[in-house]
Scaffold this motif. Structure first.
Motif, PDB file in Angstrom:
ATOM      1  N   HIS A 115     -35.064  -4.818 -33.250  1.00  0.00           N
ATOM      2  CA  HIS A 115     -35.317  -6.205 -32.833  1.00  0.00           C
ATOM      3  C   HIS A 115     -34.927  -6.468 -31.386  1.00  0.00           C
ATOM      4  O   HIS A 115     -34.108  -5.766 -30.813  1.00  0.00           O
ATOM      5  CB  HIS A 115     -34.553  -7.178 -33.737  1.00  0.00           C
ATOM      6  N   GLN A 174     -41.065 -10.916 -35.833  1.00  0.00           N
ATOM      7  CA  GLN A 174     -39.789 -11.501 -35.426  1.00  0.00           C
ATOM      8  C   GLN A 174     -40.071 -12.806 -34.698  1.00  0.00           C
ATOM      9  O   GLN A 174     -40.964 -12.875 -33.848  1.00  0.00           O
ATOM     10  CB  GLN A 174     -39.036 -10.545 -34.496  1.00  0.00           C
ATOM     11  N   TRP A 226     -37.770 -13.914 -39.530  1.00  0.00           N
ATOM     12  CA  TRP A 226     -39.054 -13.239 -39.716  1.00  0.00           C
ATOM     13  C   TRP A 226     -40.069 -14.278 -40.186  1.00  0.00           C
ATOM     14  O   TRP A 226     -39.837 -14.985 -41.168  1.00  0.00           O
ATOM     15  CB  TRP A 226     -38.965 -12.167 -40.809  1.00  0.00           C
ATOM     16  N   THR A 244     -34.875  -5.735 -42.898  1.00  0.00           N
ATOM     17  CA  THR A 244     -35.423  -4.583 -42.178  1.00  0.00           C
ATOM     18  C   THR A 244     -35.362  -3.279 -42.979  1.00  0.00           C
ATOM     19  O   THR A 244     -36.272  -2.462 -42.902  1.00  0.00           O
ATOM     20  CB  THR A 244     -34.682  -4.398 -40.830  1.00  0.00           C
ATOM     21  N   TYR A 298     -43.178  -0.019 -39.050  1.00  0.00           N
ATOM     22  CA  TYR A 298     -42.062  -0.776 -38.465  1.00  0.00           C
ATOM     23  C   TYR A 298     -42.191  -0.647 -36.963  1.00  0.00           C
ATOM     24  O   TYR A 298     -42.157   0.455 -36.418  1.00  0.00           O
ATOM     25  CB  TYR A 298     -40.720  -0.184 -38.914  1.00  0.00           C
ATOM     26  N   THR A 320     -31.855  -3.006 -38.143  1.00  0.00           N
ATOM     27  CA  THR A 320     -32.176  -4.299 -37.524  1.00  0.00           C
ATOM     28  C   THR A 320     -31.868  -4.248 -36.027  1.00  0.00           C
ATOM     29  O   THR A 320     -32.679  -4.666 -35.189  1.00  0.00           O
ATOM     30  CB  THR A 320     -31.374  -5.431 -38.214  1.00  0.00           C
TER      31      THR A 320
END
Ligand code: RFL
Ligand code: PHB
Length: 397
Positions: free
Chosen positions: A358, A231, A192, A301, A208, A354
Motif C-alpha cells: 500500500h 486502496q 478498500w 490483504t 495483488y 499490507t
C-alpha cells in the motif's frame, strides 16, 4: 405486542451467527452437544454481507469434515498460485510448487454462510435470528447466562459455556474486565473500495497490485463474476466513485497488459471497508471464550480474517468436545494461548503484506523504492517466495 419471559438451559450459548459462530455450532452439534446460536440480525442480512473470498486448505478441510462442502467442491475455484504486480509489471507466486502442493479455494463468504444456514435447518441446529439487547452475565461462574429480547419476549439462557463469536463490534469482548483484557491495535490511514460486477475476471488467478498511485486487487467469485478493490482514503465516499472512475483507476494501477483483459460492466455492489490490525488477549475469561473477529482483526490483504475465525473454532471445538465428553479441562485451559500463537503469526503476515503493497501517508520516494526493491527481491528469491506462499496458503494449526 407479545410480552413475556422464557428461560431455557443449553450446554453452549453462542453469540453471533457469522462464520465463527455457525461453524462452532455445527462442530459441537456433530458431537451431540446442546447449543443455541443467538444472532442480532436476520438471515438475509448476514448472508448478504459481501466479505471474504479466499479459503485456506484448513478451512476447506473443516467444511469437508462437517459434510458441508458439497457445493464448495462443485463451485469453488482452486487456485495454485497468485500474481503480484509492481507498477504494472507482473510475476507469479506458485503456491503449489513452493509448498508441496498446497492450494487455496476461491468461494465467497456469502456462499459459505448460505451452506451453513441451509445445513442448520436440515440438521436441527438452533439459530435464533433477531436476538436484541443481548447481555452476557456471570462468566466468572460455572453457570454463565445470556439474556436477550425477541418479539417483545425476554429470554434467559442458562449455559455451561458462552462462545463470543459476535465480530469486532459485538458485546462479548466487553464482558472481559478492562483490567484483564489487553488490546493491541493499528488503524490504517486508508480503506478498500470494493465492487462486484458480473463480468469475467481479468485473469485466472488473483492479482495483488502495488502501484505508486496505491494498491489494487483483482479477485473473483466465479468465471462470470469479478471482485475488484482499490486502496482509497479512509473517509472515501462511494458516491464519488461512479463505475467509470473506478474502472479507469483500476486499469491505471493494473497496468496496460492486464488492463487490456479487464471487462468493464455495471457494478452491483460498492462499499468502502476500513483497514485495521487488532488483537485482544486473552481469548478466554472464566466460562467465556472468544473466537474470530470478536478477538482479532486483520487487514484483508492476506485474506486471513475468515480463515482465522475458522482455525479458532476448530481449536475451541476440540477443547469443548473434550470438556463435555471427558470432563477434561486441559483443552479449554490452553485454548487462548494456542489460538493466539496462530493469530499473531497471521497478524504479522497481514500487517507485513499490507505494508509492502500500500501507499502510506509517509511513503516518500525512499520508502517507495524500498517497497519496489523488496518486491524485486521476492521476484528473484525462491526463499522469499516460499515465505509468502506458506503464509498465504495458511500456517499449520
Ligand atoms: P462476523 O462475520 O462479523 O460475524 C459476527 C456476527 O455476530 C453478530 N452480532 C451479534 N449477535 C448477537 N448479539 C450481538 N450483540 C451481536 N453483535 C454482532 C453479527 O451480526 C454477525 O452476524 O465475525 P466472524 O464470524 O468472526 O467472521 C469473521 C469474518 O467475517 C471476517 O474475518 C472476514 O470477512 C474478513 N475478510 C476476509 N477473510 C478471509 O479469510 N479472506 C478474505 O478474502 C477476506 N476478505 C474480509 C475480506 C473482510 C472484508 N470486510 C468487509 C471487513 C474482505 C473485506 C472487504
Ligand atoms: C476477495 O475476493 O474478496 C478477496 C480476495 C483476497 C483478499 C481479500 C479479499 O486478500
Amino acid at each position: 405486542m407479545v410480552e413475556g419471559r422464557s428461560r431455557t438451559r443449553r450446554q453452549v450459548g453462542i453469540v453471533g451467527a457469522g462464520p465463527a459462530g455457525m461453524l462452532l455450532g455445527h462442530l459441537l452439534r456433530q458431537h451431540g452437544i446442546d447449543v443455541v446460536i443467538l444472532e442480532r440480525r436476520d438471515r438475509a442480512y448476514v448472508e448478504g454481507r459481501v466479505r471474504a473470498g479466499v479459503l485456506e486448505r484448513g478451512t476447506v478441510d473443516l467444511l469437508a469434515r462437517l459434510g458441508l462442502d458439497r457445493r464448495l467442491r462443485r463451485e469453488g475455484l482452486v487456485h495454485s498460485g497468485t500474481v503480484l504486480s509492481v507498477d504494472g509489471d507482473a510475476f507469479r507466486i506458485d503456491f503449489a510448487a513452493l509448498t508441496g502442493g498446497a492450494t487455496v479455494t476461491v468461494y465467497g463468504q456469502q456462499e459459505v454462510m448460505k451452506d451453513l444456514f441451509d445445513a442448520a435447518e436440515t440438521r436441527g441446529l438452533d439459530v435464533v435470528f433477531g436476538a436484541e439487547d443481548l447481555r452476557i452475565e456471570d462468566v466468572e461462574t460455572d453457570t454463565p447466562r445470556l439474556r436477550y429480547r425477541r418479539g417483545g419476549v425476554d429470554h434467559v439462557v442458562d449455559c455451561d459455556v458462552v462462545a463470543g463469536c459476535d465480530g469486532f463490534h459485538g458485546v462479548s469482548r466487553a464482558a472481559i474486565p478492562a483490567g484483564v483484557l489487553e488490546t493491541f491495535e493499528r488503524v490504517y490511514a486508508f480503506g478498500w473500495l470494493g465492487i462486484l460486477a458480473d463480468v469475467p475476471p481479468a485473469d485466472g488467478e488473483l492479482i495483488y497490485c502495488s502501484h505508486a498511485r496505491g494498491f489494487a486487487l483483482a479477485s473473483m467469485r466465479s468465471a462470470t463474476r469479478s471482485r475488484y478493490y482499490l486502496q482509497c482514503s479512509a473517509g472515501e465516499r462511494v458516491e464519488d466513485w461512479p463505475d467509470e472512475r473506478f474502472w479507469d483507476e483500476l486499469c491505471l494501477r493494473l497496468g496496460p497488459e492486464v488492463a487490456s483483459r479487464v471487462t468493464r460492466g455495471p457494478s452491483f455492489e460498492k462499499t468502502v471497508a476500513p483497514l485495521r490490525s487488532f488483537v485482544g488477549e486473552p481469548m478466554r475469561h472464566g466460562r467465556l471464550f472468544l473466537a474470530g473477529d470478536a478477538a482479532h482483526i486483520v487487514p484483508p490483504t492476506g485474506a486471513k480474517g475468515m480463515n482465522l475465525a475458522v482455525s479458532d473454532v476448530t481449536m475451541l471445538g476440540e477443547a469443548l468436545v473434550d470438556f463435555f465428553e471427558e470432563g477434561a479441562t486441559a483443552g479449554i485451559d490452553g485454548y487462548s494461548a494456542r489460538a493466539l500463537a496462530r493469530v499473531w503469526k497471521a497478524e504479522r503476515f497481514s500487517w507485513w503484506f499490507t505494508g509492502l503493497m500500500h501507499r502510506f501517508p509517509d511513503t516518500d520516494p525512499f520508502a517507495r523504492r524500498m517497497q519496489v526493491a523488496e518486491l524485486a527481491y521476492i521476484r528473484g528469491s525462491r526463499a522469499a517466495q516460499t515465505t509468502l506462499a506458506e503464509n498465504y496458503v495458511g500456517l499449520p494449526m
